[in-house]
Design a protein around this motif. Sequence first.
Motif, PDB file in Angstrom:
ATOM      1  N   MET A   1       0.829  -1.201   0.000  1.00 51.10           N
ATOM      2  CA  MET A   1       0.000   0.000   0.000  1.00 51.10           C
ATOM      3  C   MET A   1       0.866   1.255   0.000  1.00 51.10           C
ATOM      4  O   MET A   1       0.585   2.246  -0.648  1.00 51.10           O
ATOM      5  N   GLY A   2       2.000   1.175   0.768  1.00 47.35           N
ATOM      6  CA  GLY A   2       2.917   2.310   0.810  1.00 47.35           C
ATOM      7  C   GLY A   2       3.471   2.612  -0.566  1.00 47.35           C
ATOM      8  O   GLY A   2       3.593   3.764  -0.967  1.00 47.35           O
ATOM      9  N   GLU A   3       3.786   1.526  -1.310  1.00 53.09           N
ATOM     10  CA  GLU A   3       4.315   1.721  -2.653  1.00 53.09           C
ATOM     11  C   GLU A   3       3.259   2.315  -3.579  1.00 53.09           C
ATOM     12  O   GLU A   3       3.561   3.148  -4.436  1.00 53.09           O
ATOM     13  N   ASP A   4       2.006   1.889  -3.396  1.00 53.64           N
ATOM     14  CA  ASP A   4       0.924   2.431  -4.220  1.00 53.64           C
ATOM     15  C   ASP A   4       0.763   3.927  -3.976  1.00 53.64           C
ATOM     16  O   ASP A   4       0.605   4.714  -4.912  1.00 53.64           O
ATOM     17  N   LEU A   5       0.816   4.308  -2.683  1.00 53.08           N
ATOM     18  CA  LEU A   5       0.693   5.717  -2.326  1.00 53.08           C
ATOM     19  C   LEU A   5       1.846   6.511  -2.920  1.00 53.08           C
ATOM     20  O   LEU A   5       1.658   7.576  -3.507  1.00 53.08           O
ATOM     21  N   SER A   6       3.060   5.948  -2.812  1.00 48.83           N
ATOM     22  CA  SER A   6       4.248   6.617  -3.349  1.00 48.83           C
ATOM     23  C   SER A   6       4.123   6.788  -4.859  1.00 48.83           C
ATOM     24  O   SER A   6       4.390   7.855  -5.408  1.00 48.83           O
ATOM     25  N   GLY A   7       3.698   5.717  -5.533  1.00 50.11           N
ATOM     26  CA  GLY A   7       3.562   5.792  -6.976  1.00 50.11           C
ATOM     27  C   GLY A   7       2.478   6.753  -7.405  1.00 50.11           C
ATOM     28  O   GLY A   7       2.646   7.493  -8.381  1.00 50.11           O
ATOM     29  N   HIS A   8       1.371   6.772  -6.678  1.00 54.63           N
ATOM     30  CA  HIS A   8       0.273   7.678  -7.006  1.00 54.63           C
ATOM     31  C   HIS A   8       0.716   9.135  -6.873  1.00 54.63           C
ATOM     32  O   HIS A   8       0.442   9.960  -7.753  1.00 54.63           O
ATOM     33  N   HIS A   9       1.411   9.440  -5.791  1.00 56.03           N
ATOM     34  CA  HIS A   9       1.871  10.809  -5.565  1.00 56.03           C
ATOM     35  C   HIS A   9       2.879  11.225  -6.641  1.00 56.03           C
ATOM     36  O   HIS A   9       2.790  12.325  -7.204  1.00 56.03           O
ATOM     37  N   ALA A  10       3.820  10.330  -6.938  1.00 50.91           N
ATOM     38  CA  ALA A  10       4.834  10.627  -7.960  1.00 50.91           C
ATOM     39  C   ALA A  10       4.175  10.838  -9.326  1.00 50.91           C
ATOM     40  O   ALA A  10       4.534  11.761 -10.066  1.00 50.91           O
ATOM     41  N   ASP A  11       3.193   9.990  -9.660  1.00 53.35           N
ATOM     42  CA  ASP A  11       2.487  10.120 -10.946  1.00 53.35           C
ATOM     43  C   ASP A  11       1.751  11.453 -11.030  1.00 53.35           C
ATOM     44  O   ASP A  11       1.732  12.114 -12.083  1.00 53.35           O
ATOM     45  N   ARG A  12       1.137  11.826  -9.919  1.00 52.62           N
ATOM     46  CA  ARG A  12       0.384  13.087  -9.882  1.00 52.62           C
ATOM     47  C   ARG A  12       1.306  14.287 -10.109  1.00 52.62           C
ATOM     48  O   ARG A  12       0.981  15.217 -10.848  1.00 52.62           O
ATOM     49  N   ILE A  13       2.466  14.239  -9.495  1.00 53.38           N
ATOM     50  CA  ILE A  13       3.427  15.331  -9.666  1.00 53.38           C
ATOM     51  C   ILE A  13       3.949  15.371 -11.095  1.00 53.38           C
ATOM     52  O   ILE A  13       4.017  16.445 -11.714  1.00 53.38           O
ATOM     53  N   GLN A  14       4.313  14.234 -11.629  1.00 55.99           N
ATOM     54  CA  GLN A  14       4.851  14.196 -12.990  1.00 55.99           C
ATOM     55  C   GLN A  14       3.815  14.678 -14.005  1.00 55.99           C
ATOM     56  O   GLN A  14       4.149  15.381 -14.972  1.00 55.99           O
ATOM     57  N   ALA A  15       2.546  14.332 -13.785  1.00 53.96           N
ATOM     58  CA  ALA A  15       1.492  14.781 -14.697  1.00 53.96           C
ATOM     59  C   ALA A  15       1.328  16.301 -14.636  1.00 53.96           C
ATOM     60  O   ALA A  15       1.157  16.967 -15.666  1.00 53.96           O
ATOM     61  N   ALA A  16       1.406  16.848 -13.428  1.00 51.91           N
ATOM     62  CA  ALA A  16       1.278  18.303 -13.271  1.00 51.91           C
ATOM     63  C   ALA A  16       2.450  19.027 -13.921  1.00 51.91           C
ATOM     64  O   ALA A  16       2.286  20.059 -14.586  1.00 51.91           O
TER      65      ALA A  16
END
Length: 320
Positions: A1-16
């Motif tokens: 779950m921690g990895e999912d959260l990390s990946g989600h946050h990183a993806d959100r930043i990269q998209a922005a």
Amino acid sequence: MGEDLSGHHADRIQAAIASDAAAKSALVASWRRSSNLHRLDPADCRSPRYLTETELGQARQRIEPLVRAAQSSLDRLYLAVGGVGCCVLLADRDGVPVERRGASVDDETFHSWGLWTGSVWNEQSEGTNGIGTCLVEQRALTIHRDQHFHTRNTGLSCTTAPIYDHQGDLVAALDVSSCRADLTEAFANLISLAVIDAARRIEAENFKMAFPTARILLASVADKGSGALIAVDGDDLVVGATRSARLALGITQQCLDKPMPAADLLGWTVPEVLAEAERGVLQRALARADGNVSAAAQALGISRATLHRKLSRLDVHRSH
């Protein structure tokens, strides 16, 4: 779950970052600096870097006068925010906290997050964060939880204000940080008011300490709470000005390098200033003489009749 959260946050930043949002959003612009300029990875899980004890001592020494000036304001700010699980940090212009206030029961938690003296919180090292981004953008701001660049910092809420020295240069940042999940963004905005007020108090105290023999005047400017202070010597010449005063009154360092009458800077008319100065001299002489006109005249080296004329002309009321 921690990895999912990390990946989600990183993806959100990269998209922005990939969108055109950076032109409209200061936050996304900071994320873009973190990624493109500083080559940071939002998923990086390494803890913040710490200076050695020697390096921290040197950093503290460089702003020692400001640290001394800040003590009472740091204590007061901590009294206001410490009860809700926050710590107070005073960081130098390199983003290194050199002074801290926090509850001992929270020490282990805050140390594990890097909210401690000697940690490095500039944008180059930590990406978007309260201290580092405040120092880059030179404005008060709050970086709340997932607004942080690094996923590991998204549990933090950091409210920070810049601090300028007596010459108007950026020298420090004052920060209140919390890692409590129940700290809302609305409450962080209330904390922001306390942080900004404390930063202005520190600037004012540091300014007074820098000009110990001068009179400190609060300039009349549109923003009454801006801390627009000027230092005036015994000849009513301006010898110093805070950053707020420099901006509000158009004071440059070149202005301060050559004597400038306070009357000219503040727009006072010279006859009025001279009259006020003379009135002050007469009132002080009368006060020292306990209202005795003859004694006051003698102390001033003028005749009693001359003093009477001056008192009448300047409309100085004296006790009998």
